[in-house]
Structures are given as structure tokens and as C-alpha cells.
Design a protein around this motif. Structure first.
Motif, PDB file in Angstrom:
ATOM      1  N   ALA A 182       7.610 -19.069 -73.053  1.00  0.00           N
ATOM      2  CA  ALA A 182       6.723 -19.897 -72.226  1.00  0.00           C
ATOM      3  C   ALA A 182       5.371 -19.231 -72.009  1.00  0.00           C
ATOM      4  N   GLN A 183       5.364 -17.911 -71.925  1.00  0.00           N
ATOM      5  CA  GLN A 183       4.110 -17.202 -71.673  1.00  0.00           C
ATOM      6  C   GLN A 183       3.110 -17.464 -72.795  1.00  0.00           C
ATOM      7  N   GLN A 184       3.586 -17.521 -74.044  1.00  0.00           N
ATOM      8  CA  GLN A 184       2.665 -17.829 -75.143  1.00  0.00           C
ATOM      9  C   GLN A 184       2.120 -19.252 -75.012  1.00  0.00           C
ATOM     10  N   ALA A 185       2.971 -20.195 -74.621  1.00  0.00           N
ATOM     11  CA  ALA A 185       2.515 -21.572 -74.451  1.00  0.00           C
ATOM     12  C   ALA A 185       1.412 -21.654 -73.394  1.00  0.00           C
ATOM     13  N   ILE A 186       1.612 -20.967 -72.268  1.00  0.00           N
ATOM     14  CA  ILE A 186       0.601 -20.959 -71.207  1.00  0.00           C
ATOM     15  C   ILE A 186      -0.705 -20.359 -71.723  1.00  0.00           C
ATOM     16  N   GLY A 208       2.835 -14.768 -61.371  1.00  0.00           N
ATOM     17  CA  GLY A 208       1.690 -13.866 -61.432  1.00  0.00           C
ATOM     18  C   GLY A 208       1.069 -13.739 -62.803  1.00  0.00           C
ATOM     19  N   VAL A 209       1.873 -13.794 -63.866  1.00  0.00           N
ATOM     20  CA  VAL A 209       1.343 -13.653 -65.221  1.00  0.00           C
ATOM     21  C   VAL A 209       0.420 -14.816 -65.561  1.00  0.00           C
ATOM     22  N   ALA A 210       0.770 -16.029 -65.113  1.00  0.00           N
ATOM     23  CA  ALA A 210      -0.100 -17.185 -65.362  1.00  0.00           C
ATOM     24  C   ALA A 210      -1.470 -16.959 -64.728  1.00  0.00           C
ATOM     25  N   MET A 211      -1.500 -16.424 -63.514  1.00  0.00           N
ATOM     26  CA  MET A 211      -2.793 -16.143 -62.872  1.00  0.00           C
ATOM     27  C   MET A 211      -3.605 -15.146 -63.687  1.00  0.00           C
ATOM     28  N   ASP A 212      -2.950 -14.100 -64.193  1.00  0.00           N
ATOM     29  CA  ASP A 212      -3.661 -13.105 -65.001  1.00  0.00           C
ATOM     30  C   ASP A 212      -4.230 -13.739 -66.266  1.00  0.00           C
ATOM     31  N   ILE A 213      -3.477 -14.649 -66.882  1.00  0.00           N
ATOM     32  CA  ILE A 213      -3.946 -15.338 -68.090  1.00  0.00           C
ATOM     33  C   ILE A 213      -5.177 -16.184 -67.776  1.00  0.00           C
ATOM     34  N   PHE A 214      -5.128 -16.948 -66.692  1.00  0.00           N
ATOM     35  CA  PHE A 214      -6.246 -17.822 -66.348  1.00  0.00           C
ATOM     36  C   PHE A 214      -7.483 -17.015 -65.968  1.00  0.00           C
ATOM     37  N   ARG A 215      -7.279 -15.940 -65.232  1.00  0.00           N
ATOM     38  CA  ARG A 215      -8.418 -15.096 -64.847  1.00  0.00           C
ATOM     39  C   ARG A 215      -9.062 -14.458 -66.071  1.00  0.00           C
ATOM     40  N   SER A 313       9.158 -26.135 -71.780  1.00  0.00           N
ATOM     41  CA  SER A 313      10.586 -25.926 -71.530  1.00  0.00           C
ATOM     42  C   SER A 313      11.027 -24.673 -72.278  1.00  0.00           C
ATOM     43  N   SER A 314      11.277 -23.610 -71.523  1.00  0.00           N
ATOM     44  CA  SER A 314      11.703 -22.351 -72.126  1.00  0.00           C
ATOM     45  C   SER A 314      13.213 -22.207 -72.029  1.00  0.00           C
ATOM     46  N   PHE A 315      13.807 -21.673 -73.093  1.00  0.00           N
ATOM     47  CA  PHE A 315      15.250 -21.448 -73.113  1.00  0.00           C
ATOM     48  C   PHE A 315      15.582 -19.959 -73.081  1.00  0.00           C
ATOM     49  N   ILE A 325      12.601 -18.539 -77.570  1.00  0.00           N
ATOM     50  CA  ILE A 325      12.356 -19.904 -78.000  1.00  0.00           C
ATOM     51  C   ILE A 325      11.902 -20.756 -76.816  1.00  0.00           C
ATOM     52  N   CYS A 326      10.782 -21.441 -77.019  1.00  0.00           N
ATOM     53  CA  CYS A 326      10.232 -22.334 -76.003  1.00  0.00           C
ATOM     54  C   CYS A 326       9.668 -23.562 -76.715  1.00  0.00           C
ATOM     55  N   ALA A 327       9.751 -24.722 -76.060  1.00  0.00           N
ATOM     56  CA  ALA A 327       9.172 -25.946 -76.610  1.00  0.00           C
ATOM     57  C   ALA A 327       8.100 -26.460 -75.663  1.00  0.00           C
ATOM     58  N   ALA A 328       6.909 -26.711 -76.211  1.00  0.00           N
ATOM     59  CA  ALA A 328       5.820 -27.323 -75.444  1.00  0.00           C
ATOM     60  C   ALA A 328       5.667 -28.757 -75.919  1.00  0.00           C
TER      61      ALA A 328
END
Length: 470
Positions: A182-186, A208-215, A313-315, A325-328
Motif C-alpha cells: 500500500a505504501q507504494q500505491a500512496i 505517519g508514513v503517508a504524512m511523510d510522503i505528502f510532505r 486494498s493491501s493484503f 501484494i496490494c491492489a489500487a
């Protein structure tokens, strides 16, 4: 919320502009004694008020980072720190890379309450190994081929059918992209959607990782409070109207870190708001199948008819973390942009991983495993809750997920508790790491999924006893 005035003034907008200018100077885009853009030009470039840029320039001048020439403008100062950094290395990064959660996870601990992962002993490792062997029999050349960038067609068809049957998502295999977690998808979505000073609505608290990516993309984070009852939709609409955000990143089902679930009635209205204000919703949904009693409400994507929701959707959490494996899911033409970004990132998730996952995911053994796993996780949660109740700590019991969001007693500092906990090989995640404002210092996230039952009880007893010494 990040405002130039008001109650939450931790990161006012002019400070963000200050950091943006300073970053460009530090990476050598503007050299010593070079003239900076005029206040008007920079305000237009990053879409802020001229007064905001003026405040940032003035603070830079006060700090000695820039200087003013009468009737000429602002110029970069001769700064020893800048020049030393450039001389020490021929490679100058664009931004400092921050990942506070990763820093916590790298600390070894016997009592591991920081990892929102499932105890490997609860995963069906022997069953999975059977499917690994089966894949090599079925696809003897699997190690000698790349997957398509969008993902294995057989896997995408299987997942699209699963989403239609279980989540009522009307989508085809062409509307799915397989990513490496999911982190790669974000990260891919952020690269496509966000530029400097773009506004992003984000839950408070959030991943928190999503915030770091957006920043890292230079975005402005606009917090939206999430509660056990969901969001204040009037607040969401007001923020959309005022800030015109590019997207709203949310984790509305068994939310990380709180465990809260946004009710069904709000989900349809949120999609309507997204359409009205042209704000892309990024729905991160890694914990959906980890419920204890009743299945959660349908994803927001189920209500989307105009292409304003991307569903992730991450598995990785409960099937095979090592496969990543994750599906976007999203509509065209945005899918076309995602595929291009994925091609630049890694040219496709490994084919072997996808084929192993495909055959295990489609097996009856998986459903048996998931049902048993829900029971095991509920037992883990109840062990942690028993120890918290004895200690008198506060939390809201979630209906699923892997974490408890816990409020510390008022006399305990989260920072001091973490420092002492490390000495006894106990780890957890401080609340400020999940807070766009860097506050919430009296909250912590405790993950009950990774430690065994014995270590979970023993570690919680040690943690609560340790808190009493503070």
C-alpha cells in the motif's frame, strides 16, 4: 489545522513557505547572492497570498538566510552551513527523507508493540509453502519473465471478481493496478497529484508514513478530526470550500492508529462532497477483513460513479507480508497515469509474488485461515485491554484492526515512558508521530497483533508497572 492564525498554529502557512524557500536554497537551486523571485511572482507560483510570502521572506531575513537590497529585492545570504554541505558531497538531495515510524520499528525489542503486523506464527506458513511449489509446477518459466506493469492479468481478474462479490465494487480488471504494498500505491498517487503547497486533507491522527510522503512532495496537510462517530461533515465541507484540496487521504475502516470506523451513512455523503468540490478521495483499506463481530460498511469506492475515489486494498497484513501484494482500484484516465508512474518506479511487481498470491488467495484454505485469525486477534486485543483496565488507562475498543489508541494518565509523559520502555526492550509508537500538528503527546499506539499471547501479557504488565515509576 495549519493556519496563519487560530488555535492550531504549530505550522502556520508562512512557516511552510519559509521551509520551501530554505529547502530550495539548501539544495543549490538558488546560490549565494542570487536574487530570489519577487513576492508577487513567488505567491503566484505556489498559490498563496502575497502577505504570506512577505512574512516568510521577513523571517528568513531575521534568521540571516537572506538579505534585502533597497528597491531591488531579496537575495540569498552567504551561509557557511549551505556551502559546507555542498562541498562535502557532490550529491545534494532534494529533500530530507523522514520516516519517523521506520525509525521506531528499527529499534529491537522483545516486547514488540510498535509493529502493526501479525505474529508470523499466526500465518499459514506451511500452507503457503505448498502453493509456492504449485506455482513452479504451473509456471516453470515464472522466474524468467517480467509481469506486465499493471500487474498479472490472471490476478487482476481474480481480484476484480472478489471485490464485486464481497465489497460490491463495480470494476473490471483493467481498473486495477498491482503495487508492491500500500505504501507504494500512496507514493505513486502523491507523485501524480501533489506539488509544492498543494493542500491535502488528512485525518488527525493518521498513518505517519503517508504524512511523510505528502510532505516530501511539498504538500500542505490540513487535519480533519476523526472520532468513534466518524468525521464532522460540516467541517469537512468547510475545509474543502476554503482550501480546495487536491485530495483527502483517509483510512475509514478500523483506522490506523485509532481503530475507529466511519459509519456507512457518512461514506455516501463524503463521495458527494468529493464530487462537488473536485477533491480526490484516497481510501486506504488494509484492515477491512480483520473484524471481530460484524463486517464493516462498504468502501467509499462502492458509492463512487464519477471517478473521485481511489481504493487501496493491501493484503500484506494478513496473508503473506513477504509478498507485498496490494491492489489500487480507480477509473480511467487516472489509471493511465498510475500505470506510467508504476513503470517509472519499478516496471512491475514481481511476477512470482503475484502468482503465489493468486493461487493461495483463491484457495478454500485462505478463508479458513482468515476466520481463525480473527479469533486469535480478538484474543490478543482482549489480553491487552485487560492489562490496560487494571492500570486505569483510557482507550476506545475497536471493532477490528491491529491497534489500540491509548490515552496515558495525565501525569505520564509519552516521551519519558518510551525512553524508559526501550531500556526494558518494550516498544510502542508515540501519538505525535500520527499527528499532522505534532501534538497528541499524551497518546500512544499499542499494536496487539505482533507479540505472542505470553509476551503480550508479560510486556503489558511491565509497561504499566514502568509507568507507575514515572
Amino acid at each position: 489545522m495549519k493556519k496563519e492564525s487560530g488555535a492550531h498554529q504549530a505550522h502556520p502557512l508562512f512557516r511552510q513557505v519559509y521551509d520551501y524557500i530554505l529547502n530550495r536554497v539548501e539544495r543549490g537551486e538558488w546560490k549565494a547572492h542570487q536574487k530570489l523571485p519577487s513576492i508577487r511572482l513567488l505567491a503566484e507560483e505556489i498559490n498563496v497570498h502575497r502577505l504570506t510570502v512577505f512574512k516568510a521572506y521577513r523571517l528568513l531575513a531575521e534568521d540571516g538566510k537572506v538579505y534585502v537590497k533597497d528597491k531591488s529585492g531579496y537575495y540569498v545570504s552567504e551561509d557557511d552551513d549551505f556551502s559546507e554541505g555542498l562541498e562535502e558531497s557532490t550529491v545534494v538531495t532534494s529533500y530530507a527523507v523522514n520516516n519517523s515510524l521506520s525509525d521506531i520499528h528499527r529499534i529491537p525489542a522483545k516486547y514488540q508493540f510498535s509493529q502493526a503486523l501479525i505474529d508470523p506464527n499466526l500465518l499459514p506458513n506451511l500452507f503457503l509453502s505448498d502453493y509456492v511449489k504449485k506455482v513452479f509446477d504451473l509456471y516453470p518459466k515464472v522466474m524468467g519473465t517480467y509481469a506486465s506493469v499493471q500487474g498479472d492479468e490472471e490476478l487482476r481478474e481474480s481480484l476484480s471478481q472478489h471485490f464485486r462479490e464481497h465489497h460490491r465494487l463495480q470494476l473490471s480488471s483493467e481498473e486495477l493496478l498491482i503495487t508492491s504494498g500500500a505504501q507504494q500505491a500512496i507514493n505513486l498517487i502523491a507523485q501524480i497529484m501533489l506539488g509544492p503547497m498543494d493542500a491535502v486533507l488528512i485525518e488527525r491522527p493518521t498513518y505517519g508514513v503517508a504524512m511523510d510522503i505528502f510532505r516530501r512532495q511539498g504538500a500542505r496537510l490540513i487535519p480533519v478530526a476523526i472520532t468513534p462517530e466518524g468525521y464532522d461533515l460540516a467541517e469537512v465541507e468547510a475545509l474543502m470550500r476554503k482550501h480546495k484540496p487536491r485530495m483527502f487521504y483517509m483510512n475509514p475502516t478500523h483506522q490506523n492508529p485509532t481503530g475507529y470506523t466511519v459509519p456507512a451513512w457518512q461514506r455516501k455523503l463524503l463521495v458527494e462532497l468529493a464530487e462537488r468540490y473536485r477533491c480526490l478521495i484516497v481510501e486506504d483499506d488494509p484492515f477491512r477483513d480483520m473484524y471481530f463481530v460484524e463486517p464493516p460498511p462498504l468502501p467509499l469506492f462502492a458509492y463512487d460513479t464519477e471517478g473521485w475515489v481511489i481504493y487501496i486494498s493491501s493484503f500484506s497484513k494478513y496473508i503473506a507480508p513477504g509478498l507485498r501484494i496490494c491492489a489500487a482500484a480507480c477509473r480511467y484516465p487516472f489509471m493511465e497515469q498510475l500505470i506510467k508512474a508504476k513503470a517509472l518506479a519499478d516496471n512491475g511487481t514481481p511476477q512470482l509474488n503475484q502468482k503465489i498470491f493468486l493461487h493461495y488467495f483463491a484457495s478454500p484454505r485462505l478463508q479458513q485461515h482468515v476466520e481463525k485469525l480473527r479469533i486469535a486477534l480478538q484474543v490478543h486485543k482482549e489480553i491487552m485491554e485487560e492489562e490496560l483496565a487494571i492500570a486505569g488507562w483510557e482507550w476506545t475498543a475497536p471493532q477490528g484492526g491491529l491497534n489500540l489508541w491509548v490515552k496515558l494518565p495525565s501525569n505520564i509523559s509519552g516521551e519519558a515512558l518510551l525512553k524508559k520502555s526501550r531500556e526494558q526492550s518494550i516498544s510502542f509508537v508515540p501519538g505525535e508521530i500520527f499527528d499532522p500538528l505534532g501534538e497528541l503527546k499524551s497518546w500512544i499506539r499499542l499494536s496487539y497483533s505482533f507479540a505472542s499471547e505470553a509476551l503480550l501479557r508479560e510486556g503489558m504488565q511491565r509497561l504499566t508497572a514502568l509507568s507507575r515509576t514515572l
